[in-house]
Design an enzyme around this catalytic site. Structure first.
Site, short mmCIF file in Angstrom:
data_model
loop_
_atom_site.label_atom_id
_atom_site.label_comp_id
_atom_site.label_asym_id
_atom_site.label_seq_id
_atom_site.Cartn_x
_atom_site.Cartn_y
_atom_site.Cartn_z
N ASP A 85 -15.16 6.54 25.57
CA ASP A 85 -16.28 7.41 25.91
C ASP A 85 -17.30 7.43 24.65
O ASP A 85 -18.39 7.39 24.83
CB ASP A 85 -15.71 8.77 26.16
CG ASP A 85 -15.03 8.77 27.42
OD1 ASP A 85 -15.05 7.97 28.25
OD2 ASP A 85 -13.90 9.65 27.57
N SER A 86 -16.79 7.61 23.56
CA SER A 86 -17.49 7.51 22.36
C SER A 86 -18.26 6.52 22.09
O SER A 86 -19.34 6.26 21.53
CB SER A 86 -16.64 8.32 20.98
OG SER A 86 -15.86 7.56 20.61
N CYS A 170 -12.04 24.94 19.47
CA CYS A 170 -12.41 24.10 18.74
C CYS A 170 -13.79 23.34 18.98
O CYS A 170 -14.81 23.49 18.47
CB CYS A 170 -11.65 22.95 18.78
SG CYS A 170 -11.99 21.41 17.98
N GLY A 194 -19.32 12.09 23.83
CA GLY A 194 -18.72 11.39 24.93
C GLY A 194 -18.35 12.39 25.97
O GLY A 194 -17.57 11.87 26.77
N CYS A 266 -5.06 18.23 20.11
CA CYS A 266 -4.90 17.07 19.17
C CYS A 266 -3.88 17.36 18.09
O CYS A 266 -2.95 16.57 17.59
CB CYS A 266 -5.86 16.51 18.58
SG CYS A 266 -7.21 17.68 17.81
#
Length: 419
Positions: A85-86, A170, A194, A266
């Protein structure tokens, strides 16, 4: 004259880079393993130079605290995770894009840190994507700041008997604040990410909206973004599907085309949140499972292991299925009962209404269906009177309010009950 020093290590391998900088340009460099002579380059130009992985990592560590650039209306700061995506977002951001990756704290005892969007391997992949397109990449080491801003509140929330969503905290605060600050530092008027979401005009103001691809929509996770910042943010993937994104990456020959999606939360590094909380200070203390009358029907190993609506792991046999209804941290007690006892028709949240709203669809948990609700503004946020009961409503989760596809309010749930 300013001296910049960066180093990096992998096992027994080690690299050190020293740069001497005057008036924003590198006048001397000790950077063995870097592919080009850095002398005469600006710091941003040096951030586009590749080479051997470890020396380039050391160079990135030297550049990150100091890199700055004058305003350039063509420049776009692109948040890079190492994923597809990024990578496609970078591709669509043009020849003046600057990639930036946030290196965030990961539990060193987690089983699968490499799939996190902020792991060392993700940083290397993101940098390789940028350098492959001849673009600069900057890594911001925010591990301790992230731990204080996101991880510690996550642990404390569970200790209070809440069910916090760290990704909301976040994305809605920490991550975008750092990324927008970086964009200013490198003279970029826009920040691109993204995420699958859109920014639309609603009643004369810019507001967040759902993505076209409902299966990938991330507007819930982004809902706490301050609308005042949306004129500087761009979500180029919001109008397309994930399938289209992968096809664009493949057509451009990007290595990220078939890379697996990064994991949520994450910092857990692929671990179960209960195991994480156990390692980070929440005790495994025996407590009582009680029914609505207060009668003990079983035991558990810590109230924080349970969230409203949870059925698995209760370890109690009954004539009908039992669910966790709530917890009492003070007595280490978990209250259980039938699903009907989970029904809530009134929800209070601390947060904001971004636009006037009388009736909305409210999403009260990431994977829960939205429900219609009448909105009542309060001094610290809003109160929802639901059109039909919601089940599994938990303190600490986000209540996100939609007018059609547009996010018109968000807050953290503080209480819930029945009218």
């Amino acid at each position: 004259m300013v001296e910049l020093i960066g180093d990096s290590a992998r096992g027994e391998e080690y690299a050190l880079v020293r740069l001497r900088v005057h008036d924003g340009r590198i006048v001397d460099a000790d950077a063995a393993g870097v592919a080009e002579d850095l002398r005469g380059l600006t710091l941003l130009e040096a951030a586009a130079v590749g080479g051997e992985v470890l020396p380039v990592d050391a160079l990135a560590n030297a550049l990150a605290p100091a890199v700055r650039a004058a305003f350039d209306e063509r420049r776009v700061a692109v948040a890079m995770s190492g994923g597809v995506d990024s990578a496609v977002t970078l591709l669509r951001s043009g020849d003046h894009a600057v990639g930036v990756t946030l290196r965030l704290w990961l539990d060193p005892n987690g089983p699968d840190a490499d799939r996190a969007c902020c792991s060392p391997s993700a940083v290397i992949a993101a940098r390789a994507t940028c350098h492959g397109l001849g673009l600069p990449h900057v890594t911001l080491d925010l591990r301790e700041a992230f731990r204080r801003a996101v991880v510690t509140p996550f642990v404390r929330g569970y200790a209070r008997g809440e069910t916090p969503n760290p990704c909301i905290r976040c994305n809605g605060g920490f991550r975008f604040a750092e990324l927008l600050s970086f964009a200013r530092r490198v003279g970029a008027p826009r920040l691109a990410t993204g995420h699958y979401a859109r920014i639309v005009e609603h009643d004369g103001r810019l507001l967040l909206a759902r993505a076209v691809d409902e299966s990938k929509d991330q507007s819930y996770m982004l809902a706490r973004l301050d609308p005042r910042h949306l004129d500087r943010i761009w979500f180029p993937l919001g109008d397309q599907s994930k399938t289209e994104t992968r096809a664009q990456a493949a057509a451009a020959g990007l290595a990220a085309a078939n890379r697996a999606d990064s994991q949520e939360a994450c910092f857990l590094a692929g671990d179960d949140y209960r195991a994480f909380l156990s390692r980070h200070g929440l005790p495994a203390e025996r407590g009582a499972l009680v029914d609505a009358s207060g009668a003990t029907v079983g035991t558990h190993d810590g109230f924080w292991r349970f969230t409203p609506g949870q059925r698995r792991g209760l370890g109690v046999s009954a004539a009908e299925p039992l669910y966790a209804l709530g917890t009492d941290p003070g007595t280490n007690t978990v209250v259980v009962g039938p699903r009907a006892a989970l029904a809530r028709t009134r929800v209070s949240a601390r947060g904001r209404l971004y636009a006037p709203a009388a009736h909305v669809t409210a999403k009260l948990r990431y994977r829960s269906p939205a429900v219609g609700a009448r909105v009542e503004k309060t001094a610290r946020g809003f109160r929802l009177h639901l059109d039909e009961p919601a089940y599994g409503v938990a303190r600490g989760q986000a209540a996100v309010l939609y007018d059609g596809d547009v996010v018109v309010g968000s807050g953290l749930i503080s209480s819930a009950g029945s009218d």
